[in-house]
Design a protein around this motif. Sequence first.
Motif, short mmCIF file in Angstrom:
data_model
loop_
_atom_site.label_atom_id
_atom_site.label_comp_id
_atom_site.label_asym_id
_atom_site.label_seq_id
_atom_site.Cartn_x
_atom_site.Cartn_y
_atom_site.Cartn_z
N GLN A 74 -2.69 -15.54 -2.17
CA GLN A 74 -2.95 -14.59 -3.13
C GLN A 74 -3.36 -15.54 -4.26
O GLN A 74 -4.17 -14.99 -5.07
N GLU A 75 -2.98 -16.83 -4.55
CA GLU A 75 -3.42 -17.49 -5.71
C GLU A 75 -5.04 -17.93 -5.60
O GLU A 75 -5.55 -18.09 -6.66
N LYS A 76 -5.22 -17.93 -4.41
CA LYS A 76 -6.83 -18.41 -4.07
C LYS A 76 -7.55 -16.99 -4.32
O LYS A 76 -8.80 -16.89 -4.40
N GLY A 77 -6.94 -15.87 -4.37
CA GLY A 77 -7.60 -14.62 -4.58
C GLY A 77 -8.21 -13.94 -3.32
O GLY A 77 -8.84 -12.99 -3.04
N TYR A 78 -7.86 -14.40 -2.06
CA TYR A 78 -7.97 -14.17 -0.78
C TYR A 78 -7.30 -12.85 -0.30
O TYR A 78 -7.89 -11.94 0.51
N LEU A 79 -6.06 -12.54 -0.88
CA LEU A 79 -5.30 -11.77 -0.35
C LEU A 79 -4.69 -11.05 -1.70
O LEU A 79 -4.19 -11.63 -2.48
N GLN A 80 -4.67 -9.59 -1.67
CA GLN A 80 -4.09 -8.88 -2.68
C GLN A 80 -3.43 -7.71 -1.83
O GLN A 80 -4.11 -6.84 -1.25
N VAL A 81 -2.22 -7.30 -2.13
CA VAL A 81 -1.50 -6.31 -1.40
C VAL A 81 -1.53 -5.19 -2.42
O VAL A 81 -1.31 -5.50 -3.59
N MET A 82 -2.19 -3.94 -1.96
CA MET A 82 -2.39 -2.73 -2.89
C MET A 82 -1.75 -1.59 -2.20
O MET A 82 -1.82 -1.34 -0.90
N GLY A 83 -1.62 -0.65 -2.92
CA GLY A 83 -1.29 0.81 -2.71
C GLY A 83 -2.51 1.52 -2.49
O GLY A 83 -3.38 1.28 -3.40
N MET A 84 -2.45 2.60 -1.57
CA MET A 84 -3.51 3.41 -1.62
C MET A 84 -3.24 4.80 -1.23
O MET A 84 -2.54 5.18 -0.31
N LEU A 85 -3.61 5.58 -1.89
CA LEU A 85 -3.22 7.17 -1.73
C LEU A 85 -4.42 7.62 -0.53
O LEU A 85 -5.70 7.36 -0.88
N ILE A 86 -4.07 8.42 0.35
CA ILE A 86 -4.73 8.93 1.42
C ILE A 86 -5.44 10.41 0.82
O ILE A 86 -4.61 11.10 1.05
N PHE A 87 -6.56 10.27 0.20
CA PHE A 87 -6.77 11.54 -0.44
C PHE A 87 -6.71 12.81 0.44
O PHE A 87 -6.49 13.91 -0.12
N GLU A 88 -7.17 12.67 1.46
CA GLU A 88 -7.25 14.08 2.47
C GLU A 88 -5.90 14.49 2.76
O GLU A 88 -5.53 15.94 2.89
N GLU A 89 -4.96 13.55 2.76
CA GLU A 89 -3.48 14.02 2.90
C GLU A 89 -2.95 15.06 1.99
O GLU A 89 -1.97 15.82 2.17
#
Length: 186
Positions: A74-89
Amino acid sequence: MKNRNDKSRNRRGVIKWSKEEIEFWKHMSKGELSDIDVMIYLALRENGRIPDTELARMLGVSVPTARRHRIALQEKGYLQVMGMLIFEEFGLASADVILKFREDAEKEEIEAFIQEAIENPKVFEIDEYIGEYDIVIKFFDKDFKELKKTIENFITGRKIIQKSLILPAVSSPKLFTKPMKYKHAR
């Protein structure tokens, strides 16, 4: 032959991803990722809410080791955990709007346009391209009728745009690593 996405668990519940998949991601990262880094990515790709204790158990490493590797990624910027809405749902509509800027468009005008797109709450992704088109702006709205209005309001009358192509999305058979099945898909 094992599929790259195959994984299994041993008796202690440690996940064993295929060596081929781990090597694939190490190669794609140009050697920046270790085996543990790749396994953390693969685990979080499936479920971004895994606590470090569960992550450590899944990988067969200590909690401090799992935490240290996750934090470093995360500190290197290689990994970011994000939430995402599935629009079609939700029955929302989305479209890719592909744009070519005019050759005589000022750099500042293009930057201002991109900043406006960044700030637009109905824009969920922006990608710059090399080739026939310069940029893709991905819009969503409550239905295709509203989506059309949203896109037209955003791009109509822009002197910096030479040409545009609007591609409404009707299905996403794969979203990153997950095969997608939607309630309304046939």
